[in-house]
Write a protein that holds these residues in place. Structure first.
Motif, PDB file in Angstrom:
ATOM      1  N   THR A  12      40.539  33.489  43.910  1.00  0.00           N
ATOM      2  CA  THR A  12      39.370  33.796  43.720  1.00  0.00           C
ATOM      3  C   THR A  12      39.058  35.321  43.253  1.00  0.00           C
ATOM      4  O   THR A  12      38.109  36.049  43.505  1.00  0.00           O
ATOM      5  N   LYS A  13      40.472  35.883  43.310  1.00  0.00           N
ATOM      6  CA  LYS A  13      40.554  37.548  43.221  1.00  0.00           C
ATOM      7  C   LYS A  13      39.774  37.945  41.733  1.00  0.00           C
ATOM      8  O   LYS A  13      39.896  37.287  40.795  1.00  0.00           O
ATOM      9  N   PRO A  14      39.183  38.884  41.538  1.00  0.00           N
ATOM     10  CA  PRO A  14      38.532  39.449  40.349  1.00  0.00           C
ATOM     11  C   PRO A  14      39.770  39.797  39.453  1.00  0.00           C
ATOM     12  O   PRO A  14      39.761  39.563  38.199  1.00  0.00           O
ATOM     13  N   TYR A  15      40.755  40.420  39.981  1.00  0.00           N
ATOM     14  CA  TYR A  15      41.924  40.856  39.021  1.00  0.00           C
ATOM     15  C   TYR A  15      43.239  40.301  39.928  1.00  0.00           C
ATOM     16  O   TYR A  15      43.055  39.928  40.894  1.00  0.00           O
ATOM     17  N   PHE A  16      44.436  40.332  39.249  1.00  0.00           N
ATOM     18  CA  PHE A  16      45.507  39.770  39.760  1.00  0.00           C
ATOM     19  C   PHE A  16      46.055  40.421  40.934  1.00  0.00           C
ATOM     20  O   PHE A  16      46.441  39.803  41.592  1.00  0.00           O
ATOM     21  N   MET A  17      45.806  41.796  41.107  1.00  0.00           N
ATOM     22  CA  MET A  17      46.232  42.436  42.253  1.00  0.00           C
ATOM     23  C   MET A  17      45.163  42.867  43.176  1.00  0.00           C
ATOM     24  O   MET A  17      45.318  43.597  44.151  1.00  0.00           O
ATOM     25  N   GLY A  18      44.022  42.215  43.030  1.00  0.00           N
ATOM     26  CA  GLY A  18      42.855  42.707  43.914  1.00  0.00           C
ATOM     27  C   GLY A  18      41.564  42.889  43.182  1.00  0.00           C
ATOM     28  O   GLY A  18      41.270  42.440  42.257  1.00  0.00           O
ATOM     29  N   ASP A  19      40.863  44.044  43.843  1.00  0.00           N
ATOM     30  CA  ASP A  19      39.770  44.102  43.358  1.00  0.00           C
ATOM     31  C   ASP A  19      39.512  45.149  42.209  1.00  0.00           C
ATOM     32  O   ASP A  19      38.662  45.266  41.398  1.00  0.00           O
ATOM     33  N   THR A  20      40.589  45.728  41.879  1.00  0.00           N
ATOM     34  CA  THR A  20      40.407  46.678  40.539  1.00  0.00           C
ATOM     35  C   THR A  20      41.751  46.266  39.533  1.00  0.00           C
ATOM     36  O   THR A  20      42.905  45.883  39.952  1.00  0.00           O
ATOM     37  N   PRO A  21      41.441  46.395  38.352  1.00  0.00           N
ATOM     38  CA  PRO A  21      42.714  46.056  37.512  1.00  0.00           C
ATOM     39  C   PRO A  21      43.790  47.015  37.433  1.00  0.00           C
ATOM     40  O   PRO A  21      43.864  48.208  37.690  1.00  0.00           O
ATOM     41  N   THR A  22      45.006  46.499  37.091  1.00  0.00           N
ATOM     42  CA  THR A  22      46.279  47.263  37.115  1.00  0.00           C
ATOM     43  C   THR A  22      46.747  47.027  35.698  1.00  0.00           C
ATOM     44  O   THR A  22      46.212  46.157  34.849  1.00  0.00           O
ATOM     45  N   GLU A  23      48.014  47.486  35.257  1.00  0.00           N
ATOM     46  CA  GLU A  23      48.619  47.492  33.869  1.00  0.00           C
ATOM     47  C   GLU A  23      49.212  45.828  33.940  1.00  0.00           C
ATOM     48  O   GLU A  23      49.014  45.182  32.514  1.00  0.00           O
TER      49      GLU A  23
END
Length: 254
Positions: free
Chosen positions: A187-198
């Motif tokens: 249910t995370k918005p992005y794979f590593m959490g709340d903010t997008p990474t590479e």
């Protein structure tokens, strides 16, 4: 498909990236995950760039590649890492070593295994017949030599390993990859959490192909049902970094 003459170095302004990639697609800005990955990163990092669609194949015979300050660089990942260092745009600096390791493992699974599922479906199992539906301006020559192109791509997939399996086995392997990716995203918005990474740029590049560029494939219904979180992730990335998505398609949508 590869072609590999070294292109002339071109400079379009200091610290402005000239991104060499395939022509736009009908449903995605690129039907290859790697140009979509790198262009999404450029947008995430707010790095100035221009596109070149005339010379998509770089010195290493792959796409994309880039020219920066008169120098040519190949491979989407190497380009991304170089840009992250040069422009101090490391979006993964807050991650732990364990999180970085997990992210790298999933990215490699997607780009070195799941990618070949896309290749086999588009080029081998459908014999290239779906390509005109997702790429408007296929070279006329390619249409005539499609059987040869199919054999070449089949040979590359066989050399990689995945192409040695049956179609059903490959489809099942692809589903296992997608289910693993879906389970990790949760249910995370992005794979590593709340903010997008590479990592999100890379995952978006490959998953976008399943969401928008695999019409008629056995994966399509799953992206709308069991794997809906992967589709929602792609929509989230699209909304955040591609507000001009429709204008970046060919033909553009208005």
């Amino acid at each position: 498909m590869a072609g590999c003459m070294k292109k002339a170095k071109v400079s379009i302004g200091k610290d402005v990236v000239l991104l060499h990639q395939l022509e736009r697609g009908v449903f995605t800005p690129s039907n290859s995950p790697f140009p979509l990955k790198l262009e999404t990163y450029l947008r995430m990092a707010n790095i100035s760039y221009e596109n070149d669609f005339k010379d998509p194949m770089g010195p290493k015979g792959k796409t994309p590649w880039m020219t920066l300050n008169g120098q040519d660089f190949s491979d989407s990942q190497l380009c991304l890492e170089l840009l992250a260092t040069k422009f101090s745009k490391d979006f993964s600096s807050h991650l732990t070593d364990e999180e970085r390791a997990i992210g790298r493992a999933f990215q490699i699974m997607a780009e070195e295994h799941l990618y070949w599922v896309v290749v086999l479906w588009r080029w081998v199992y459908t014999k290239g017949k779906t390509l005109p539906n997702i790429q408007m301006n296929l070279p006329a020559l390619l249409r005539y030599v499609m059987p040869i192109a199919v054999r070449i791509m089949k040979g590359q997939a066989s050399a990689q390993g995945l192409g040695r399996h049956s179609e059903q086995e490959v489809i099942e392997m692809g589903m296992k990859d997608l289910r693993a990716i879906s389970a990790y995203l949760g249910t995370k918005p992005y794979f590593m959490g709340d903010t997008p990474t590479e990592m999100d740029c890379a995952m978006f590049g490959i998953l976008a192909q399943f969401v928008w560029g695999m019409q008629g494939s056995p994966f399509e219904p799953y992206m709308k049902d069991e794997l809906i979180n992967l589709k929602n992730f792609c929509e989230r990335m699209k909304d955040k970094f591609w507000p001009d998505w429709d204008q970046c398609l060919l033909p553009p949508r208005v």
